[in-house]
Design a protein around this motif. Structure first.
Motif: not given
Length: 276
Positions: A72-81, A90-100, A174-181
């Motif tokens: 039941i302790r907090s565990t980090p997890r990174a999820i990108s989409t 187009n937006v490239q975004i990554t979240l860091r989530i502490l979950h339990r 933790t990350h926010l990116g966009f398309g080349r154009e």
């Protein structure tokens, strides 16, 4: 005598086996729950019990019951989409989530999802929430209003995760990116803004120089006017005064010079040259 000894040894052996079996049964009836963990009990006859077992040593019915441990302790997890913004960038975004897991909902989590609840739930609901939130903002707003975007994502994701019995202690982008154009367009805009600022500075500098020149010209004109008025009022006497002042200055300079000699105006001089 030998028969009695053999009989005694046989009884001791039987007793030892009984003690070993009893010890094994007693050991299988005990289990430990370590710090930062909770356990639920699965019963072969009644299924998953609603009781949540805390830390310490506990009893179960061997073979009939089995403890299932949860961390039941907090565990980090990174999820990108990758998703689309309101202006179709187009937006490239990554979240860091502490979950339990929610300790009060462990029986339901195990019954409906399983021990791999984080792997089953978090990626899907995170993608769902990110697509819904990012679609409300233009790409440029994702940069300028990043804090607002992060708060909306955090609120929506916490609400969605609670439906599955998950608690999210911290959510950060933790990350926010966009398309080349779009990236190239932003860079060109920044360059254009810098050039515009430079041109604005040059215009302001030229304007200040123009004002300074006008002020200087007005000052010179005023000075000339004052001198003209002074000449008109004083006549030739002012000119004569300036001549006397200039003569005094010239005389003072010549007096200090070492190679200058003074002669009376009515005395003639002869230059004698040695003749060979």
């Amino acid at each position: 005598m030998a028969a009695a000894a053999q009989k005694l040894l046989s009884r001791l052996g039987t007793l030892g086996v009984g003690l070993a079996v009893a010890g094994g049964v007693a050991q299988s009836a005990l289990y430990n729950v370590d710090g930062g963990q909770r356990a639920v009990i699965f019963d072969r006859f009644s299924g998953v019990k609603n009781e949540i077992v805390g830390e310490g040593t506990h009893f179960i019915i061997p073979w009939v019951q089995r403890p299932i441990h949860f961390d039941i302790r907090s565990t980090p997890r990174a999820i990108s989409t990758v998703t689309g913004s309101k202006d179709l960038q187009n937006v490239q975004i990554t979240l860091r989530i502490l979950h339990r897991p929610d300790p009060a909902k462990l029986p339901s989590i195990y019954l409906n999802i399983g021990l791999d609840y984080a792997e089953r739930v978090l990626p899907s609901i995170t993608n769902e929430v990110l697509k819904a939130v990012v679609a409300q903002f233009d790409a440029k707003d994702m940069i300028t209003q990043r804090e607002k975007v992060s708060k909306q994502v955090s609120d929506a994701l916490c609400e969605r995760a609670a439906q599955f019995g998950l608690l999210l202690d911290d959510i950060s982008i933790t990350h926010l990116g966009f398309g080349r154009e779009f990236t190239e367009a932003v860079e060109m805009k920044q360059v254009a803004q810098q050039e515009a600022e430079k041109a604005k500075y040059l215009v302001e500098k030229a304007e200040q120089m123009k004002i300074a020149a006008i002020t200087t010209a007005e000052g010179d004109a005023q000075a000339a006017k004052l001198l003209s008025n002074a000449f008109k009022g004083a006549g030739d006497s002012l000119i004569e005064l300036r001549k006397i002042e200039a003569a005094e200055e010239i005389a003072e300079r010549m007096a200090k010079a070492k190679n200058v000699a003074y002669l009376p105006s009515n005395q003639s001089t002869l230059l004698n040259l040695n003749q060979i």
